[in-house]
Design an enzyme around this catalytic site. Structure first.
Site, mmCIF file in Angstrom:
data_model
loop_
_atom_site.group_PDB
_atom_site.id
_atom_site.type_symbol
_atom_site.label_atom_id
_atom_site.label_comp_id
_atom_site.label_asym_id
_atom_site.label_seq_id
_atom_site.Cartn_x
_atom_site.Cartn_y
_atom_site.Cartn_z
ATOM 1 C CB ILE A 12 -0.902 0.170 1.186
ATOM 2 C CG1 ILE A 12 -1.761 -1.102 1.309
ATOM 3 C CG2 ILE A 12 -1.655 1.300 1.486
ATOM 4 C CD1 ILE A 12 -2.629 -1.248 2.481
ATOM 5 C CG ASP A 13 0.824 4.080 -3.104
ATOM 6 O OD1 ASP A 13 1.864 3.107 -3.526
ATOM 7 O OD2 ASP A 13 -0.061 4.571 -4.098
#
Lengths: 166, 180
Positions: free
Chosen positions: B151-152
């Site tokens: 996930i960023d």
């Protein structure tokens, strides 16, 4: 192979998304000039296949709350696909969403948006639901999470603003 | 008690930090001088120390600092610790663990937390926290224990982490194996 995993995100995006739901397809690869960005290559001659299904959850005037289901999981997929649709994520600095992209030129509006940026100092994106088949039991497991406080507050402010503006 | 049988280190137990192949036109040159030219911030003293400790290998054979590098030689510098970028320091960072069993766990990542160490982020990552809270997480090809997907940094939300090799393979197929 049968699809056994799901990832659903919630995003606050700039603008009033015209369709209630839709699918964004477009290969993704590194931006030719800006290595920090990914870019859409609609011809499919470059990059990797990427598919995002979106659905509008709530229309809040100059922004929309959308749900995005990933069919593929590429780097920055939702951020780039939504930008490609013309709806950059709210406060997504890397893709230009940290500017006022929709709305009026009134000072009061600018103050309101600046305040909303401060409440949510990051792109408005949350990985809300995750589902997969358990590797041992083969049981399908699905997990759901709350929208975190910073994003929830920002959405609440927009909700208030859009009601007030009507 | 001293250990009299000083064994030659086994290459398999070491981590590769540098690898160079001498070009075709390479004139014979002492390996310590050769490495001085290629490794940034290296000192002759450090390189000679490394040679004495058995860290410098040419064509898979341990060499001394006065070994003469020839065209086509493969020179490697190996150490007992992993390269800095992969050196994972366990850190006691609280995690929001939504679910856990023998095979996997699901974490709710807070916004701002980087998932794995990389350019400029060597501490405070989810991986630093995971190696603190869990032993023997499986390694995938890129030295990111347990990681199936990412996930960023500034995105929040749910992430599944594998606790066994089998779970890692199974989950990776589910997330990345469908007609892609």
């Amino acid at each position: 192979m049968e699809k056994t995993s799901e990832r659903e995100y919630v995003a606050l995006v700039w603008g009033n998304v015209s369709e209630d739901q839709g699918t964004i397809e477009g290969h993704l690869a590194r931006h030719p000039k800006n290595r920090l960005q990914m870019a859409v290559f609609p011809d499919g001659d470059q990059g990797k296949e990427a598919v995002t299904h979106y659905k509008v959850l709530e229309r809040l005037g100059y922004v929309s709350l959308v749900s995005c289901k990933l069919e593929t999981g590429r780097t920055h997929q939702i951020r780039v696909h939504m930008k490609h649709l013309g709806h950059t994520l709210f406060n997504d600095e890397r893709y230009g969403g940290d500017k006022i992209l929709k709305g009026t030129t009134f000072t009061k509006y600018k103050q309101f948006v600046d305040n909303a940026f401060k409440l949510l100092p990051r792109q408005a994106l949350h990985a809300k639901t995750l589902g997969f088949q358990h590797p041992v039991t083969n049981e399908y497991m699905r997990f759901d999470s709350e929208i975190p406080a910073d994003m929830a507050l920002c959405i609440e402010k927009w909700r208030g603003y859009s009601k007030h503006a009507q | 008690m001293t250990d009299a049988t000083e064994q030659e280190p086994n290459q398999e137990d070491l981590f590769e930090h540098f690898r160079f192949v001498a070009s075709k036109g390479q004139e014979p040159l002492r390996v310590d001088k050769f490495l001085m030219n290629f490794i940034e911030n290296a000192t002759r003293n450090k390189i000679q120390q490394a040679a004495k400790k058995g860290n410098i290998w040419v064509n898979d054979t341990l060499v001394k600092q006065n070994y003469k590098v020839k065209a086509g030689d493969e020179i490697k510098v190996l150490f007992e610790h992993p390269p800095y970028e992969f050196l994972l320091t366990p850190e006691n960072i609280p995690l929001d663990i939504v679910y856990e069993d023998e095979a996997l766990l699901v974490v709710n990542k807070s916004p701002g937390m980087v998932v794995h160490p990389g350019h400029g982020n060597y501490s405070g990552t989810l991986i630093n926290a995971l190696v603190y809270h869990f032993d023997n997480l499986p390694n995938n090809s890129s030295e990111r224990p347990g990681l199936v997907h990412r996930i960023d940094k500034d995105t929040s939300g749910l992430l599944v982490v594998a606790k066994t090799e089998a779970a890692m393979t199974h989950l990776a197929k589910q997330f990345f194996g469908k007609n892609q």
